[in-house]
Scaffold this motif. Structure first.
Motif, mmCIF file in Angstrom:
data_model
loop_
_atom_site.group_PDB
_atom_site.id
_atom_site.type_symbol
_atom_site.label_atom_id
_atom_site.label_comp_id
_atom_site.label_asym_id
_atom_site.label_seq_id
_atom_site.Cartn_x
_atom_site.Cartn_y
_atom_site.Cartn_z
ATOM 1 N N LYS A 1 0.846 -1.200 0.000
ATOM 2 C CA LYS A 1 0.000 0.000 0.000
ATOM 3 C C LYS A 1 0.876 1.243 0.000
ATOM 4 C CE LYS A 1 -3.489 2.303 2.928
ATOM 5 N NZ LYS A 1 -4.248 2.201 4.196
ATOM 6 N N ILE A 2 0.451 2.280 -0.740
ATOM 7 C CA ILE A 2 1.131 3.573 -0.767
ATOM 8 C C ILE A 2 0.077 4.653 -0.643
ATOM 9 C CG2 ILE A 2 2.650 5.116 -2.066
ATOM 10 C CD1 ILE A 2 2.459 1.534 -3.116
ATOM 11 N N GLN A 3 0.359 5.676 0.166
ATOM 12 C CA GLN A 3 -0.608 6.762 0.353
ATOM 13 C C GLN A 3 0.102 8.113 0.287
ATOM 14 O OE1 GLN A 3 -2.658 6.878 4.165
ATOM 15 N NE2 GLN A 3 -4.443 7.814 3.203
ATOM 16 N N VAL A 4 -0.433 9.025 -0.548
ATOM 17 C CA VAL A 4 0.086 10.384 -0.630
ATOM 18 C C VAL A 4 -0.510 11.202 0.502
ATOM 19 C CG1 VAL A 4 0.147 12.479 -2.013
ATOM 20 C CG2 VAL A 4 0.530 10.264 -3.093
ATOM 21 N N ASN A 5 0.326 11.874 1.263
ATOM 22 C CA ASN A 5 -0.099 12.554 2.483
ATOM 23 C C ASN A 5 -0.793 13.885 2.235
ATOM 24 O OD1 ASN A 5 -0.031 13.124 5.437
ATOM 25 N ND2 ASN A 5 1.453 14.679 4.838
ATOM 26 N N LYS A 6 -0.271 14.731 1.350
ATOM 27 C CA LYS A 6 -0.712 16.126 1.286
ATOM 28 C C LYS A 6 -2.119 16.288 0.737
ATOM 29 C CE LYS A 6 3.854 18.240 1.106
ATOM 30 N NZ LYS A 6 4.776 19.133 0.363
ATOM 31 N N LEU A 7 -2.513 15.474 -0.230
ATOM 32 C CA LEU A 7 -3.849 15.602 -0.805
ATOM 33 C C LEU A 7 -4.858 14.739 -0.080
ATOM 34 C CD1 LEU A 7 -5.394 17.050 -3.023
ATOM 35 C CD2 LEU A 7 -4.974 15.096 -4.512
ATOM 36 N N GLY A 8 -4.458 13.562 0.370
ATOM 37 C CA GLY A 8 -5.362 12.666 1.063
ATOM 38 C C GLY A 8 -6.228 11.888 0.090
ATOM 39 N N GLY A 9 -6.471 10.628 0.410
ATOM 40 C CA GLY A 9 -7.347 9.818 -0.407
ATOM 41 C C GLY A 9 -6.717 9.256 -1.661
ATOM 42 N N LEU A 10 -5.427 9.521 -1.905
ATOM 43 C CA LEU A 10 -4.748 9.001 -3.094
ATOM 44 C C LEU A 10 -3.929 7.779 -2.681
ATOM 45 C CD1 LEU A 10 -4.438 9.666 -6.094
ATOM 46 C CD2 LEU A 10 -2.349 10.870 -5.516
ATOM 47 N N ILE A 11 -4.347 6.589 -3.144
ATOM 48 C CA ILE A 11 -3.804 5.344 -2.618
ATOM 49 C C ILE A 11 -3.520 4.354 -3.744
ATOM 50 C CG2 ILE A 11 -4.277 3.346 -1.150
ATOM 51 C CD1 ILE A 11 -6.046 5.152 0.557
ATOM 52 N N ALA A 12 -2.402 3.658 -3.639
ATOM 53 C CA ALA A 12 -2.096 2.524 -4.504
ATOM 54 C C ALA A 12 -2.120 1.261 -3.653
ATOM 55 C CB ALA A 12 -0.738 2.688 -5.170
ATOM 56 N N THR A 13 -2.877 0.256 -4.095
ATOM 57 C CA THR A 13 -3.080 -0.958 -3.310
ATOM 58 C C THR A 13 -2.729 -2.190 -4.139
ATOM 59 O OG1 THR A 13 -4.906 0.116 -2.137
ATOM 60 C CG2 THR A 13 -4.737 -2.267 -1.944
ATOM 61 N N LEU A 14 -1.948 -3.073 -3.547
ATOM 62 C CA LEU A 14 -1.584 -4.317 -4.217
ATOM 63 C C LEU A 14 -2.821 -5.188 -4.385
ATOM 64 C CD1 LEU A 14 0.744 -6.149 -5.278
ATOM 65 C CD2 LEU A 14 0.905 -7.083 -2.956
ATOM 66 N N THR A 15 -3.121 -5.585 -5.627
ATOM 67 C CA THR A 15 -4.326 -6.367 -5.910
ATOM 68 C C THR A 15 -4.040 -7.739 -6.501
ATOM 69 O OG1 THR A 15 -4.533 -5.283 -8.080
ATOM 70 C CG2 THR A 15 -5.765 -4.330 -6.236
#
Length: 266
Positions: A246-260
């Motif tokens: 999982k990766i999450q961008v902090n400044k904008l929020g809600g922007l996530i990459a998830t291993l599927t």
């Protein structure tokens, strides 16, 4: 990063591109006395990188499907007399995602013994913008070339230069394999050299905590939570696989990459 003011919509594009262009891109940082060189840190044994491994990520923005990324350790190869892993990455936004249209294909040739790249290439399509970057790493130098075209009818631009680089300098794709290959201690902050956008940066990474998360492909799994110098976070499995889940961008929020998806399946 940008040298001019941007409105709210441009900010959305800016932070989305930070995630999709490179999952782990970090900015230059002034180092403190408490930071440890990740290049000099011991390697994980056995090496978690396996030829044939393919990881697929779903990218969402505010829970809206935005794109997909696939990282693939294609094969073993020989480049400049070194035995390397040929690693490819492909990314694109979904056709229905209207923030922007983006496609990216990159590849790195990564030496699994020295944990350093030997060659890197990146092809980028960002709406009308086109660019190809090529880098050869050898003998403490990086031969850098960028060919770009701002718009379809614009004249082509070429930039070529030779950069002096510290040992262990990573490119924008090899950084993933590099981090997976290193021993990480809870609470420690590490630094390492990263060549991005034609410059060598001192990048930092802090191991914040351990955390159990629910993964679509792995179930409940214990992870290490890593925070970059930009405040972004990513989760890697706290086991011998060291999988980024999982990766999450902090400044904008809600922007996530998830291993599927993991291929081949374990």
């Amino acid at each position: 990063m940008l040298g001019f003011r941007i409105n709210r919509e441009d900010k959305k594009v800016h932070y989305a591109k930070r995630l999709i262009f490179t999952l782990f891109l970090v900015a230059g940082i002034v180092l403190s006395a408490n930071e440890t060189s990740l290049v000099e840190t011991k390697n994980v044994a056995p090496n978690p990188l396996k030829v044939g491994e393919k990881l697929t990520y779903s990218i969402t923005w505010k829970k809206v499907p935005a794109g997909k990324r696939t990282d693939w350790i294609v094969k073993q190869a020989s480049v400049n007399g070194e035995d390397v892993y040929h690693i490819q990455s492909q990314m694109r936004t979904r056709a229905l995602f209207r923030v922007y249209s983006f496609q990216n294909q990159s590849e790195t040739y990564f030496n699994p013994v020295t944990r350093s790249p030997v060659r890197f290439q990146n092809r980028l399509k960002d709406r009308g913008y086109r660019a190809t970057v090529k880098i050869d790493f050898r003998n403490g130098q990086a031969e850098y070339e960028k060919v770009s075209r701002p718009k379809s009818k614009s004249p082509q631009k070429r930039e070529a230069k030779t950069l002096e680089i510290p040992p262990g300098t990573q490119d924008e794709l090899s950084i993933i394999s590099f981090l997976r290959s290193k021993q990480l201690a809870l609470g420690r902050t590490y630094f390492f050299p990263l060549l991005a956008k034609g410059k060598v940066h001192k990048a930092t990474l802090t191991v914040e905590r351990r955390e159990f998360i629910k993964s679509k492909v792995l179930g409940h799994v214990r992870t290490l939570v890593l925070r970059t110098s930009e405040g972004d976070r990513f989760w890697v499995t706290d086991d011998e696989r060291r999988l980024p889940v999982k990766i999450q961008v902090n400044k904008l929020g809600g922007l996530i990459a998830t291993l599927t998806k993991i291929e081949p399946e374990n």
